[in-house]
Design a protein around this motif. Structure first.
Motif, PDB file in Angstrom:
ATOM      1  N   PRO A 238     -10.925  43.495 -61.850  1.00  0.00           N
ATOM      2  CA  PRO A 238     -11.340  42.416 -62.760  1.00  0.00           C
ATOM      3  C   PRO A 238     -12.740  42.574 -63.330  1.00  0.00           C
ATOM      4  O   PRO A 238     -13.055  41.952 -64.348  1.00  0.00           O
ATOM      5  N   ASP A 239     -13.592  43.394 -62.711  1.00  0.00           N
ATOM      6  CA  ASP A 239     -14.945  43.592 -63.230  1.00  0.00           C
ATOM      7  C   ASP A 239     -15.064  44.862 -64.062  1.00  0.00           C
ATOM      8  O   ASP A 239     -16.156  45.382 -64.274  1.00  0.00           O
ATOM      9  N   ARG A 240     -13.939  45.372 -64.564  1.00  0.00           N
ATOM     10  CA  ARG A 240     -13.953  46.599 -65.350  1.00  0.00           C
ATOM     11  C   ARG A 240     -14.782  46.401 -66.613  1.00  0.00           C
ATOM     12  O   ARG A 240     -14.582  45.451 -67.372  1.00  0.00           O
ATOM     13  N   SER A 241     -15.736  47.303 -66.837  1.00  0.00           N
ATOM     14  CA  SER A 241     -16.570  47.217 -68.034  1.00  0.00           C
ATOM     15  C   SER A 241     -15.909  47.897 -69.224  1.00  0.00           C
ATOM     16  O   SER A 241     -16.086  47.481 -70.375  1.00  0.00           O
ATOM     17  N   LEU A 242     -15.148  48.976 -68.956  1.00  0.00           N
ATOM     18  CA  LEU A 242     -14.391  49.645 -70.003  1.00  0.00           C
ATOM     19  C   LEU A 242     -13.000  49.015 -70.058  1.00  0.00           C
ATOM     20  O   LEU A 242     -12.315  48.939 -69.043  1.00  0.00           O
ATOM     21  N   PHE A 243     -12.595  48.541 -71.217  1.00  0.00           N
ATOM     22  CA  PHE A 243     -11.327  47.836 -71.370  1.00  0.00           C
ATOM     23  C   PHE A 243     -11.224  46.652 -70.412  1.00  0.00           C
ATOM     24  O   PHE A 243     -10.340  46.605 -69.555  1.00  0.00           O
ATOM     25  N   PRO A 244     -12.125  45.687 -70.533  1.00  0.00           N
ATOM     26  CA  PRO A 244     -12.063  44.526 -69.637  1.00  0.00           C
ATOM     27  C   PRO A 244     -10.752  43.765 -69.808  1.00  0.00           C
ATOM     28  O   PRO A 244     -10.231  43.623 -70.913  1.00  0.00           O
ATOM     29  N   GLY A 245     -10.235  43.293 -68.676  1.00  0.00           N
ATOM     30  CA  GLY A 245      -8.997  42.528 -68.692  1.00  0.00           C
ATOM     31  C   GLY A 245      -7.737  43.358 -68.689  1.00  0.00           C
ATOM     32  O   GLY A 245      -6.627  42.815 -68.618  1.00  0.00           O
ATOM     33  N   VAL A 246      -7.855  44.685 -68.758  1.00  0.00           N
ATOM     34  CA  VAL A 246      -6.673  45.536 -68.778  1.00  0.00           C
ATOM     35  C   VAL A 246      -6.090  45.650 -67.370  1.00  0.00           C
ATOM     36  O   VAL A 246      -6.810  45.888 -66.398  1.00  0.00           O
ATOM     37  N   VAL A 247      -4.792  45.456 -67.268  1.00  0.00           N
ATOM     38  CA  VAL A 247      -4.091  45.647 -66.003  1.00  0.00           C
ATOM     39  C   VAL A 247      -2.913  46.578 -66.273  1.00  0.00           C
ATOM     40  O   VAL A 247      -2.338  46.579 -67.361  1.00  0.00           O
ATOM     41  N   GLY A 248      -2.598  47.398 -65.306  1.00  0.00           N
ATOM     42  CA  GLY A 248      -1.494  48.326 -65.508  1.00  0.00           C
ATOM     43  C   GLY A 248      -1.214  49.125 -64.261  1.00  0.00           C
ATOM     44  O   GLY A 248      -1.739  48.828 -63.183  1.00  0.00           O
ATOM     45  N   HIS A 249      -0.379  50.127 -64.404  1.00  0.00           N
ATOM     46  CA  HIS A 249      -0.052  50.935 -63.231  1.00  0.00           C
ATOM     47  C   HIS A 249       0.078  52.405 -63.612  1.00  0.00           C
ATOM     48  O   HIS A 249       0.266  52.760 -64.782  1.00  0.00           O
ATOM     49  N   VAL A 253       5.556  60.994 -62.773  1.00  0.00           N
ATOM     50  CA  VAL A 253       6.704  61.516 -63.500  1.00  0.00           C
ATOM     51  C   VAL A 253       7.228  62.766 -62.804  1.00  0.00           C
ATOM     52  O   VAL A 253       8.417  62.902 -62.544  1.00  0.00           O
ATOM     53  N   ARG A 254       6.319  63.701 -62.503  1.00  0.00           N
ATOM     54  CA  ARG A 254       6.685  64.877 -61.705  1.00  0.00           C
ATOM     55  C   ARG A 254       5.568  65.090 -60.696  1.00  0.00           C
ATOM     56  O   ARG A 254       4.378  64.953 -61.020  1.00  0.00           O
ATOM     57  N   PRO A 255       5.933  65.411 -59.462  1.00  0.00           N
ATOM     58  CA  PRO A 255       4.900  65.580 -58.416  1.00  0.00           C
ATOM     59  C   PRO A 255       4.052  66.818 -58.721  1.00  0.00           C
ATOM     60  O   PRO A 255       4.612  67.872 -58.976  1.00  0.00           O
ATOM     61  N   TYR A 256       2.775  66.701 -58.570  1.00  0.00           N
ATOM     62  CA  TYR A 256       1.941  65.512 -58.578  1.00  0.00           C
ATOM     63  C   TYR A 256       0.981  65.628 -59.735  1.00  0.00           C
ATOM     64  O   TYR A 256      -0.181  65.299 -59.644  1.00  0.00           O
ATOM     65  N   ASN A 257       1.481  66.173 -60.854  1.00  0.00           N
ATOM     66  CA  ASN A 257       0.568  66.475 -61.958  1.00  0.00           C
ATOM     67  C   ASN A 257       0.963  65.833 -63.280  1.00  0.00           C
ATOM     68  O   ASN A 257       0.271  66.020 -64.276  1.00  0.00           O
ATOM     69  N   GLU A 258       2.055  65.095 -63.321  1.00  0.00           N
ATOM     70  CA  GLU A 258       2.429  64.419 -64.554  1.00  0.00           C
ATOM     71  C   GLU A 258       2.673  62.949 -64.250  1.00  0.00           C
ATOM     72  O   GLU A 258       3.400  62.608 -63.314  1.00  0.00           O
ATOM     73  N   TRP A 259       2.039  62.092 -65.056  1.00  0.00           N
ATOM     74  CA  TRP A 259       2.024  60.658 -64.776  1.00  0.00           C
ATOM     75  C   TRP A 259       2.212  59.879 -66.063  1.00  0.00           C
ATOM     76  O   TRP A 259       1.997  60.399 -67.160  1.00  0.00           O
ATOM     77  N   VAL A 260       2.593  58.626 -65.919  1.00  0.00           N
ATOM     78  CA  VAL A 260       2.558  57.708 -67.041  1.00  0.00           C
ATOM     79  C   VAL A 260       1.696  56.520 -66.633  1.00  0.00           C
ATOM     80  O   VAL A 260       1.845  55.977 -65.537  1.00  0.00           O
ATOM     81  N   MET A 261       0.756  56.184 -67.488  1.00  0.00           N
ATOM     82  CA  MET A 261      -0.067  54.997 -67.292  1.00  0.00           C
ATOM     83  C   MET A 261       0.475  53.911 -68.213  1.00  0.00           C
ATOM     84  O   MET A 261       0.539  54.087 -69.423  1.00  0.00           O
ATOM     85  N   VAL A 262       0.893  52.800 -67.640  1.00  0.00           N
ATOM     86  CA  VAL A 262       1.403  51.668 -68.398  1.00  0.00           C
ATOM     87  C   VAL A 262       0.354  50.568 -68.328  1.00  0.00           C
ATOM     88  O   VAL A 262      -0.008  50.134 -67.228  1.00  0.00           O
ATOM     89  N   SER A 301       0.968  61.950 -74.816  1.00  0.00           N
ATOM     90  CA  SER A 301       1.515  61.074 -75.853  1.00  0.00           C
ATOM     91  C   SER A 301       1.123  59.637 -75.573  1.00  0.00           C
ATOM     92  O   SER A 301       0.799  59.267 -74.442  1.00  0.00           O
ATOM     93  N   ILE A 302       1.140  58.843 -76.641  1.00  0.00           N
ATOM     94  CA  ILE A 302       0.862  57.411 -76.553  1.00  0.00           C
ATOM     95  C   ILE A 302       2.055  56.680 -77.156  1.00  0.00           C
ATOM     96  O   ILE A 302       2.473  56.978 -78.284  1.00  0.00           O
ATOM     97  N   ASP A 303       2.593  55.728 -76.415  1.00  0.00           N
ATOM     98  CA  ASP A 303       3.816  55.054 -76.843  1.00  0.00           C
ATOM     99  C   ASP A 303       3.639  53.543 -76.703  1.00  0.00           C
ATOM    100  O   ASP A 303       3.905  52.965 -75.644  1.00  0.00           O
ATOM    101  N   PRO A 304       3.151  52.861 -77.753  1.00  0.00           N
ATOM    102  CA  PRO A 304       2.995  51.411 -77.670  1.00  0.00           C
ATOM    103  C   PRO A 304       4.350  50.713 -77.726  1.00  0.00           C
ATOM    104  O   PRO A 304       5.299  51.202 -78.352  1.00  0.00           O
TER     105      PRO A 304
END
Length: 604
Positions: A238-249, A253-262, A301-304
């Motif tokens: 909650p005290d994030r200075s960069l992108f305040p208010g952003v929540v996600g997870h 995707v593949r162990p352990y070097n490919e991920w998706v941030m939502v 990639s970015i997928d809104p």
């Protein structure tokens, strides 16, 4: 009649989970057709992940067409990857964890009882090629870079129903051509051209929050001891200075070097609006989520996207031979992990019905049961998944993410370690919020309890309505052979070979299945005679001492709901069509009557 370049019986618009699986299941049933997709290839971004074994789609439907083992080979497996954890960063202080699905002690035993399959993390990227390959090997061509740009419905004098003249754009040759088709299936996603052009109406709640998926590469295996393994790593700061208010997870995707941030932005906004894969702020946000500024990050990639709450009032116009399925029919957030699972269920329900009508085994009214059975399922999922998403607000409030400023957010989350009355209240609030998340993580019922009521289910021989489910229908399951229910899964032993097989493995494969017990020979003879006379595929299996299969744990005896000389009739999609408590005075006459009713054969 307008001119056209190609004439087909079946045209599927879309080759995502819904379209690809429909092509596969229609191909399994011996039909031919064409599927098209405007995309250049199958999905690369992960999109759907959790193909829940209790959703009875990917796991069990791949099993039905012989692809389960290959799906498991591509999947991420194991209970450590099923939980949801809430922490300051991937490697930071952990605020709580919720055991989910196959890892939850409350669901593990139930999962083993209701399915022969396991929970796996199998992305859309990996399942689509399996389905398309199967379809292409079973009479279905699939063309990419090919887009539907126009649809004209016509009523020719030489046809007993509508046909469609579809204008198609070939993105490679940059030219249009026309296809005449008898059946048109809209599996073309949330902006379905088929649904919009042909006037399908939707019940929609507007104004859902926006979000953004960021696919990335970052080798962080050294930061993930087994204790930190989870399906979803929710990052709460909650005290994030960069992108305040952003929540996600973060989700692997593949162990352990490919991920998706939502990520969800403050006030329901897209936190990465206007960003590109080269934006250094985006890399900084990923590192902040991980909790290590030294990690090399590559944004792929970015997928809104936006949270949708919309369901079609009807999924079909069977008189016109047009159907919508998947996201074209129901649009909802990924809560419960049932998005692609539900898409594939739509296809599994629809394919055998189209095949039976086309083969002359069923009357055309059978197609009306698709909407009667699947529209309520879609409407329920849209409603419940959005309700569950909104319940997340309680958790974000407990963790300070709803505070008006970063300073206030830090104050609130610091209360978790305070000895004050405010600290006691904050910890209690967090406890209740995490306990509330268990409904989502133990949600076997929302998938299993999809009971069908239609003319393709025969209820007149039942002594009363379906028994009332005890408990929370999102969590608890009702295992039954009451018509319209899923076939109960039971492990059986082949009496002559001594190996185990599930009742699910006996059913499906495009055929009806009749389960009988000791004293069920008249039913077996009846099914054989009807199959010979009508060509309706019916497989008969005896369960009991001296029969095809033995019931070593007595589970079938407990679940079958009929006497030993009764029977249970299961449709090709593994839902119970009808059951007879006892042997009929004339088994052949009775069974033929039921099949004629379920299949609308009076129209033939």
């Amino acid at each position: 009649m307008p001119t056209f370049d190609l004439q087909l019986d079946i045209l599927i618009i879309g080759a995502g989970p819904a379209g690809a699986s429909l092509a596969a299941f229609l191909g399994q049933n011996g039909l031919k057709g064409l599927g098209i997709a405007k995309d250049r290839a199958t999905a690369y971004t992960p999109r759907a992940h959790g193909f829940n074994s209790f959703a009875f789609v990917t796991a069990e439907c791949l099993r039905d067409i012989g692809l389960e083992d290959e799906g498991l080979r591509l999947a991420i497996r194991g209970s450590p990857y099923l939980s949801m954890r809430y922490a300051r960063s991937l490697i930071g202080e952990e605020y709580g964890r919720v055991r989910a699905w196959g890892e939850s002690t409350n669901t593990t035993a139930t999962l083993k009882e209701i399915t022969p399959c396991e929970y796996v993390d199998l992305t859309q990227r990996h399942v689509e090629p399996l389905l398309i390959r199967y379809a292409s090997h079973h009479n279905f061509d699939v063309r990419f870079s090919t887009e539907l740009v126009g649809v004209e419905r016509v009523e020719p004098s030489d046809s007993d129903g509508s046909v469609f003249i579809c204008t198609i754009h070939d993105g490679i040759l940059n030219q249009n051509f026309r296809i005449r088709t008898r059946y048109l299936f809209g599996a073309d996603g949330g902006r379905s051209h088929v649904a919009r052009t042909l006037g399908f109406k939707f019940n929609t709640t507007s104004g859902g929050p926006k979000a953004c998926n960021v696919l990335l590469r970052a080798d962080i295996a050294h930061l993930l001891p087994p204790e930190r393994h989870a399906g979803l790593h929710w990052v709460v700061k909650p005290d994030r200075s960069l992108f305040p208010g952003v929540v996600g997870h973060l989700r692997m995707v593949r162990p352990y070097n490919e991920w998706v941030m939502v990520a969800f932005g403050a006030g329901g906004s897209n936190p990465f609006e206007g960003f590109t894969t080269e934006s250094p702020e985006l890399v900084a946000c990923v590192r902040d989520f991980i909790g290590d500024d030294s990690i090399d990050v590559e944004i792929l990639s970015i997928d809104p996207w936006a949270v949708r709450e919309s369901v079609a009032e009807t999924f079909s116009d069977p008189g016109a031979n047009v159907f919508i399925l998947g996201d074209a029919a129901h649009r909802h957030p990924p809560t419960y992990g049932l998005g692609s699972n539900t898409c594939i269920q739509d296809a599994y329900n629809l394919a055998w019905k189209v095949a039976y009508v086309e083969k002359g085994l069923a009357g055309k009214s059978l197609l009306e049961s698709y909407n009667a059975e699947r529209q309520p399922v879609g409407a329920t999922l849209v409603r419940e998944s959005n309700l569950q998403l909104r319940r997340n607000s309680e958790l974000w409030e407990a963790l300070g993410m709803a505070a008006p400023s970063p300073e206030e957010g830090k104050k609130q989350i610091d209360e978790l370690s305070a000895t004050s009355a405010a600290g006691v209240a904050r910890r209690a609030k967090l406890h209740e919020a995490l306990e509330g998340k268990r409904q989502e993580s133990e949600s076997l019922g929302v998938a299993y309890n999809q009971w069908y009521t239609s003319d393709a289910v025969y209820l007149d021989d039942e002594g009363g309505p379906r028994p009332v489910l005890q408990g929370d229908p999102i969590v608890e399951v009702q295992v039954s052979t009451y018509p319209g229910s899923r076939l109960p899964h039971v492990w059986l032993d082949i009496s002559t070979r001594g190996r185990s097989i599930s009742t699910h493995d006996l059913a499906g494969k495009g055929a009806f299945t009749l389960f009988v017990g000791v004293g069920g020979d008249p039913w077996r003879t009846a099914a054989k005679n009807i199959k010979n006379a009508t060509a309706i595929p019916i497989n008969v299996y005896g369960i009991g001492f001296g029969l095809n299969y033995i019931d070593p744990f007595r589970d079938w005896r407990k679940k079958r709901g009929v006497d030993e000389d009764g029977c249970v009739l299961v449709r090709p999609d593994r839902f119970v069509a009808w059951r007879s408590l006892k042997q009929s005075a004339n088994c052949e006459e009775k069974l033929l009557y039921i099949l004629n009713k379920v299949l609308s054969r009076d129209e033939l």
